[in-house]
Write a protein that holds these residues in place. Structure first.
Motif, short mmCIF file in Angstrom:
data_model
loop_
_atom_site.label_atom_id
_atom_site.label_comp_id
_atom_site.label_asym_id
_atom_site.label_seq_id
_atom_site.Cartn_x
_atom_site.Cartn_y
_atom_site.Cartn_z
N THR A 121 60.72 0.49 -30.64
CA THR A 121 61.85 0.45 -31.57
C THR A 121 63.14 0.76 -30.82
OG1 THR A 121 60.46 1.17 -33.40
CG2 THR A 121 62.84 1.36 -33.70
N VAL A 122 64.10 -0.12 -30.94
CA VAL A 122 65.43 0.09 -30.37
C VAL A 122 66.39 0.26 -31.54
CG1 VAL A 122 67.26 -0.82 -28.91
CG2 VAL A 122 64.86 -1.34 -28.39
N SER A 123 67.03 1.41 -31.59
CA SER A 123 67.93 1.72 -32.70
C SER A 123 69.33 2.00 -32.16
CB SER A 123 67.40 2.93 -33.47
OG SER A 123 68.30 3.31 -34.49
N ILE A 154 57.87 -5.25 -31.68
CA ILE A 154 59.22 -4.79 -31.36
C ILE A 154 60.10 -4.81 -32.60
CG2 ILE A 154 61.26 -5.21 -29.93
CD1 ILE A 154 59.48 -6.60 -27.93
N GLU A 155 60.84 -3.73 -32.75
CA GLU A 155 61.80 -3.62 -33.84
C GLU A 155 63.19 -3.39 -33.24
OE1 GLU A 155 59.49 -1.63 -37.62
OE2 GLU A 155 60.40 -0.32 -36.11
N LEU A 156 64.18 -4.01 -33.83
CA LEU A 156 65.57 -3.76 -33.45
C LEU A 156 66.34 -3.43 -34.72
CD1 LEU A 156 67.98 -3.73 -31.53
CD2 LEU A 156 68.20 -6.20 -31.88
N ALA A 157 66.93 -2.25 -34.75
CA ALA A 157 67.70 -1.82 -35.92
C ALA A 157 69.11 -1.46 -35.47
CB ALA A 157 67.04 -0.62 -36.59
N ILE A 158 70.09 -2.17 -36.00
CA ILE A 158 71.50 -1.92 -35.68
C ILE A 158 72.24 -1.61 -36.96
CG2 ILE A 158 73.61 -2.89 -34.69
CD1 ILE A 158 71.86 -4.72 -32.99
N GLU A 159 72.81 -0.43 -37.00
CA GLU A 159 73.55 0.00 -38.19
C GLU A 159 75.03 0.06 -37.85
OE1 GLU A 159 73.78 3.72 -41.37
OE2 GLU A 159 72.12 3.57 -39.94
N VAL A 165 71.24 -4.93 -39.03
CA VAL A 165 70.81 -6.15 -38.36
C VAL A 165 69.37 -5.97 -37.91
CG1 VAL A 165 71.21 -7.71 -36.42
CG2 VAL A 165 73.16 -6.62 -37.57
N CYS A 166 68.49 -6.88 -38.30
CA CYS A 166 67.09 -6.84 -37.89
C CYS A 166 66.70 -8.23 -37.39
CB CYS A 166 66.18 -6.41 -39.04
SG CYS A 166 66.42 -4.70 -39.55
N LEU A 167 65.70 -8.27 -36.52
CA LEU A 167 65.25 -9.54 -35.98
C LEU A 167 63.96 -9.97 -36.65
CD1 LEU A 167 65.77 -9.36 -32.13
CD2 LEU A 167 67.01 -10.74 -33.77
N PRO A 168 63.87 -11.21 -37.14
CA PRO A 168 62.61 -11.69 -37.69
C PRO A 168 61.61 -11.96 -36.57
CG PRO A 168 64.22 -13.47 -37.63
CD PRO A 168 64.95 -12.21 -37.20
N CYS A 169 60.36 -11.65 -36.79
CA CYS A 169 59.31 -11.85 -35.78
C CYS A 169 58.35 -12.97 -36.19
CB CYS A 169 58.53 -10.56 -35.57
SG CYS A 169 59.55 -9.20 -34.93
#
Length: 480
Positions: free
Chosen positions: A36-38, A167-172, A182-186
Motif C-alpha cells: 500500500t502506497v499512501s 497493490i493499492e495506491l491511495a492519494i488524498e 485517487v485509487c487505481l483499478p486493478c
C-alpha cells in the motif's frame, strides 16, 4: 539496486527506493502480500504543511541495512526538501513484538541521534509480518506532476501482475471544494490468469492491458477493449546460470503489436514511438546504458521495423522512434529479475547478452506466429514483385497450345488438371507459393538448411547435382 535518473526529483527517488524494498520483502514471503502506497497532501489552506507519505507491506520484516541504501540520496537532498527522518514499524512472522524506530539519515554517521528505538508494542498472540515506512516531504510546487508520476509508476508495476502481490495506491488531496481520493483499478479483461500462470504469461496479459488503455491513461478505450485477441504477441526469455555473481538472473521480453485498422484509429496516437517498459526485480526501473545500446543495435529491419532513432528521457526511460511503421502501435517490456528473491541488498546488473537474447527470441516468436506479417525490409521489397511475376508465369503457361505441358504445370501447382483452369486461379496459386517461399527464406536460420522450392522438379534437379558431386558420374539431364 538501480536508482532513478539523476534528473528525477528527490521525492521520486525516495518513493522509488521505498517501493522497491517493499516489493522485495513481499517476494521473500511465502504468502500472498499487499503493498500500500499512501500519500496525503495538505489542504490548500494549510500553507507549507508537509506531504505525508507511507509505504507499507505485509511481506517479511525489514532489515535496517536496506535503509542505509538511502544514505547517498539523503546527502544530496536539501534539508528543506526532506529532513532525512524515517519512521519505521516492522515485525517478522515469528516475532512476538512490533518494533518501532526513528532513523535520521541526515545526521552524521557517528551521531547517536541517527538511530533511535521507540516504544515496542506486542501482537497479543496474533501472527503476521510486515513493514511500514513513513516520512514527510516538502509540499513541492509541482505536486500535481509528482502525483501523475506516482500513479504511472504504480500502474507500471501492475503490468507485471506478480503472482503473490496486490497493490493499492491511495492519494488524498483535501481542498476547499472537499477531499478527493485517487485509487487505481486493478481489473483486467484477461480471464485466463490463475495461480499457476507463469510470470511471462502474466507480463503478456499486463502489457495487453497497458496497450489497450493506451499506455498512460487509466480508462480503457471502448473501441479497443473488445479487440484483445487481435493483438500480435512475441515473447522471449533468457537466463544465466553460469556466472556466480548473477546466477539465477532471468530476462523476459514481451512485444505487443496492434494491427492497423480503420475502426481502431485511436491506436494511432503516438504510434511512431515506443516507450520501452523496463523492470528490474518486479519494479519499474531506468534502463541501463548497456541495455539501451542493445535496443539500438538490434536488427529490427529483419523483422519489418525501421528504427529511426532513440533516446533516454529525463527519467531514464528508453524511447524508440520508428520510420514508416506498418503497425498501429508497438509496446515493448523487458523484465530482469532473480528467479528466487535473495536477501542481498546489492543486486546484479542486467546482463547485456541476456537482454539481447530475450529480445531476439521475442522477435523470432512474432515472425514465426504471424507468417508474412513481419517480413524483413528486404523481404518486403522482393514480395512487391510477386504479383507481376505470378501474372507473367500464369500467362506463359496458359498461352501454350501444348495440353500435356499445361496439365503437367497444373499438377506441379497442385491444381486439378482435368478441368478448365482460369488464369486467375493459376496466378493466385503461383503467387501464394512465391509468397510462402519468401516468408520461409526470410529467416536467416532457414536459408542454408531449409531452402524451399517452388516446383518439385527443382528439388529433383538439386538432388541430381549432389549425386554428380559425390559419385563423379556423368551429368544427368532432366527434361521438363
Amino acid at each position: 539496486m538501480p536508482s532513478p535518473s539523476s534528473a528525477s526529483s528527490p521525492h521520486r527517488k525516495l518513493l522509488h527506493s521505498l517501493i522497491y524494498w517493499a516489493v522485495q520483502r513481499c517476494r521473500m514471503s511465502e504468502s500472498p502480500c499487499r503493498l500500500t502506497v499512501s500519500l496525503k497532501s495538505p489542504s490548500e489552506l494549510a500553507g507549507p504543511s508537509p506531504l505525508r507519505v507511507s509505504v507499507s507491506d505485509t511481506g517479511v520484516g525489514s532489515k535496517l541495512e536496506e535503509f542505509l541504501e538511502l544514505d547517498a540520496l539523503a546527502r544530496e537532498t536539501p534539508a528543506e526538501k526532506w529532513d532525512g527522518t524515517l519512521l519505521i514499524t516492522t515485525t517478522g512472522i515469528n516475532d512476538k513484538a512490533i518494533y518501532h524506530y526513528q532513523f535520521n539519515l541526515q545526521e552524521d554517521i557517528s551521531s547517536s541521534a541517527r538511530f533511535s528505538k521507540l516504544a515496542t508494542t506486542y501482537k497479543n498472540y496474533t501472527t503476521f509480518s510486515g513493514t511500514e515506512v513513513c516520512l514527510c516531504l516538502s509540499n513541492e510546487a509541482d505536486l500535481g506532476e509528482f502525483i501523475l508520476w506516482l500513479v504511472d509508476f504504480v500502474r507500471k508495476i501492475l503490468v507485471l501482475k506478480a503472482a503473490n502481490l496486490a497493490i493499492e495506491l491511495a492519494i488524498e488531496q483535501p481542498s476547499s471544494a472537499g477531499s478527493r481520493n485517487v485509487c487505481l483499478p486493478c481489473d483486467s479483461d484477461d480471464a485466463h490468469i490463475s495461480i499457476t500462470t507463469s510470470s511471462i504469461e502474466r507480463l503478456v496479459s499486463g502489457l495487453k492491458d497497458y496497450a489497450l488503455s493506451h499506455g498512460n491513461t487509466c480508462e480503457k478505450c471502448d473501441a479497443c477493449c473488445m479487440n484483445r485477441d487481435r493483438l500480435k504477441i512475441g515473447t522471449g526469455t533468457a537466463k544465466n546460470v553460469g556466472r556466480r555473481k548473477s546466477k539465477g538472473l532471468l530476462v523476459e521480453a514481451v512485444i505487443v503489436v496492434a494491427p492497423t485498422a480503420s475502426d481502431l484509429s485511436c491506436w494511432m496516437v503516438n504510434c511512431s514511438s515506443t516507450q520501452v517498459l523496463h523492470f528490474e526485480d518486479f519494479v519499474p526501473s531506468p534502463i541501463s546504458q548497456s541495455s539501451f545500446s542493445v535496443l539500438m543495435s538490434m536488427d529490427w529491419q529483419s523483422y519489418g521495423f525501421k528504427l529511426k532513432g532513440g533516446f533516454m528521457d529525463d527519467e531514464g526511460n528508453a524511447v524508440l522512434q520508428w520510420d514508416n511503421l506498418t503497425f498501429a502501435r508497438v509496446d515493448i517490456a523487458v523484465h530482469t529479475y532473480h528467479g528466487v528473491a535473495v536477501q542481498e541488498w546489492q543486486r546484479s546488473e542486467p546482463d547485456r547478452y541476456l537482454v539481447k537474447k530475450a529480445l531476439k527470441s521475442a522477435l523470432n516468436h512474432l515472425k514465426a506466429d504471424h507468417a508474412g506479417g513481419f517480413l524483413s525490409c528486404h523481404g518486403r521489397k522482393i514480395r512487391e514483385y510477386v504479383p507481376d511475376l505470378a501474372q507473367s508465369i500464369a500467362g506463359l503457361i496458359l498461352s501454350s497450345n501444348d495440353q500435356e505441358f499445361r496439365d503437367e504445370c497444373a499438377v506441379l501447382l497442385g491444381l486439378v488438371s482435368d478441368q478448365d483452369i482460369s488464369e486467375e486461379a493459376v496466378e493466385a496459386c503461383i503467387g501464394d507459393k512465391m509468397a510462402r517461399i519468401i516468408e520461409m527464406n526470410d529467416t536467416k536460420e532457414n536459408v542454408e538448411e531449409n531452402l524451399p522450392y517452388l516446383f518439385e522438379c527443382e528439388k529433383l534437379d538439386e538432388d541430381s547435382k549432389q549425386l554428380d558431386e559425390e559419385d563423379g558420374e556423368e551429368d544427368m539431364a532432366y527434361d521438363f
